[in-house]
Design an enzyme around this catalytic site. Structure first.
Site, short mmCIF file in Angstrom:
data_model
loop_
_atom_site.label_atom_id
_atom_site.label_comp_id
_atom_site.label_asym_id
_atom_site.label_seq_id
_atom_site.Cartn_x
_atom_site.Cartn_y
_atom_site.Cartn_z
N HIS A 1 0.86 -1.19 0.00
CA HIS A 1 0.00 0.00 0.00
C HIS A 1 0.90 1.23 0.00
O HIS A 1 1.40 1.65 1.04
CB HIS A 1 -0.91 0.03 1.23
N HIS B 1 1.71 5.31 -1.73
CA HIS B 1 1.42 6.50 -2.53
C HIS B 1 2.74 7.12 -2.97
O HIS B 1 3.62 7.37 -2.13
CB HIS B 1 0.64 7.52 -1.71
N ARG C 1 2.50 9.68 -5.59
CA ARG C 1 2.08 10.89 -6.30
C ARG C 1 2.53 10.83 -7.77
O ARG C 1 2.61 9.75 -8.34
CB ARG C 1 2.57 12.16 -5.60
N HIS D 1 -10.50 0.93 1.46
CA HIS D 1 -10.32 1.94 2.51
C HIS D 1 -11.56 1.86 3.38
O HIS D 1 -12.64 2.28 2.99
CB HIS D 1 -10.16 3.34 1.92
N ASP E 1 1.26 2.62 3.55
CA ASP E 1 0.42 3.81 3.34
C ASP E 1 1.26 5.07 3.45
O ASP E 1 0.78 6.11 3.91
CB ASP E 1 -0.76 3.85 4.31
N HIS F 1 3.16 14.53 1.37
CA HIS F 1 2.58 15.85 1.15
C HIS F 1 3.67 16.88 1.45
O HIS F 1 4.51 16.66 2.32
CB HIS F 1 1.40 16.11 2.08
N ALA G 1 -4.03 14.84 5.09
CA ALA G 1 -3.83 13.63 5.89
C ALA G 1 -2.77 12.75 5.24
O ALA G 1 -2.80 12.52 4.03
CB ALA G 1 -5.14 12.87 6.02
#
Length: 344
Positions: free
Chosen positions: A13, A15, A17, A136, A247, A251, A263
């Site tokens: 899992h 991210h 971007r 989710h 996860d 950011h 978040a």
């Protein structure tokens, strides 16, 4: 110096971007993991196999020379996803999962599913093809307390879904509660879960330690200590239904340190090292390899990685920030603090 050797782990899992962000975050993951399941919540989201293949190419272009890393792709499930698109995803060979975001549950989830009944035909096709559904697990009703969203989701959405589609392979993503761990343990063999490092190491006090801590704010939000302990117990139990999914969610500093911050905790820079800390604290380092390197591939029907990595008990200080978007840096978890383990 204490060392441990592991089959190279996978992150189920992640991210990363898009665009300029890839150059910072992809190398962090590629150094530690052989494969990662890439989340599709870009803006606009990755909703087709063709888009997933294009995104995969952009990720691969950011992998440092000499590093072997395979991004595994997922599609973003919407009310308008067609069963035919699931066929194309399966045929692509690169898409291994479809992600269910309840509309409004997390970053860039406004295109998510508004009612599970609207995607029953897609779920039937996924069940037939053996395609994994990543979930989710939070409801977004305004009358449900943010700390109760996961438990209510189990009752209202996930339990009925699993009962209706018993052959559908489901991963309950980034579980945060004792109720979620218990649901997965009690469900049939087609239900599994990922657990993040930050939910193993932190409870909700970390958001408010000496002031508001935006870099500890994630969704699902950190829970009370009793839930953290239940997650540690599940992850370190040896139960093959639980496996690693960071996860890690980058950011920029400006997007986090603001009146309405995003978040997500960024952990890719020290991911396997943080899991080693959690497992060591639980006296379960001998079970880290199964959780990190074996259980996930087994659920997804893949062989473990052939390579190995070595971790040393050698503390290092995490940088205060990483270059990210031009003059707007990325603040990682443990910025300016130490991590006990190091990847050699």
């Amino acid at each position: 110096m204490q060392t441990i050797s592991l089959i190279r782990p996978d992150d189920w899992h992640l991210h990363v971007r898009d665009g300029a962000a890839l150059a910072t975050v992809v190398p962090h993951t590629a150094r530690r993991f052989g494969r990662a399941l890439i989340m599709p919540n870009l803006r606009p989201p990755v909703t087709t196999a063709a888009q997933a293949l294009e995104y995969r190419a952009r990720i691969l272009a950011a992998v440092p020379p000499g590093q072997h890393f395979e991004p595994l792709m997922s599609l973003y499930l919407t009310d308008n996803t067609s069963p035919d698109e699931i066929d194309r995803a399966k045929a692509s060979g690169a898409v291994v999962a479809v992600k269910l975001y309840p509309a409004g549950a997390t970053t860039n989830s406004d295109a998510g599913v508004t009612a599970i009944e609207k995607v029953h035909a897609v779920l039937e096709r996924m069940e037939k093809l053996g395609m994994v559904l990543c979930v989710h697990g939070e409801v977004t009703h305004g009358d449900v307390d943010v700390f109760d969203r996961e438990q209510v989701f189990i009752e209202q959405v996930l339990a009925p879904l699993v009962a209706r589609f018993p052959a559908l392979r489901v991963v309950f993503e980034h579980i945060t509660t004792a109720e979620a761990a218990r649901f997965v343990q009690d469900a049939g063999p087609n239900v599994a879960a990922t657990v993040t490092a930050h939910h193993l190491l932190l409870n909700r006090n970390a958001i408010f330690a000496g002031g508001i801590r935006p870099h500890h704010y994630c969704l699902p939000v950190l829970k009370r200590e009793t839930h953290r302990r239940a997650l540690v117990e599940a992850a370190t139990s040896g139960n093959a239904k639980f496996f690693l999914g960071t996860d890690s969610a980058p950011h920029s500093r400006a997007a986090k340190e603001t009146a309405c911050g995003c978040a997500g905790c960024y952990t890719a820079h020290a991911a396997i090292e943080l899991y080693a800390e959690a497992f060591e604290q639980a006296g379960a380092l001998d079970r880290l390899e199964a959780f990190a390197s074996l259980n996930g591939p087994a659920f997804y029907g893949l062989a473990p990685n052939a390579e190995r990595i070595t971790l040393a008990k050698d503390a290092w200080e995490v940088p205060g920030e990483y270059e990210y978007l031009h003059d707007d840096p990325l603040v990682p978890l443990r910025a300016g603090e130490t991590v006990a383990w190091r990847v050699l």
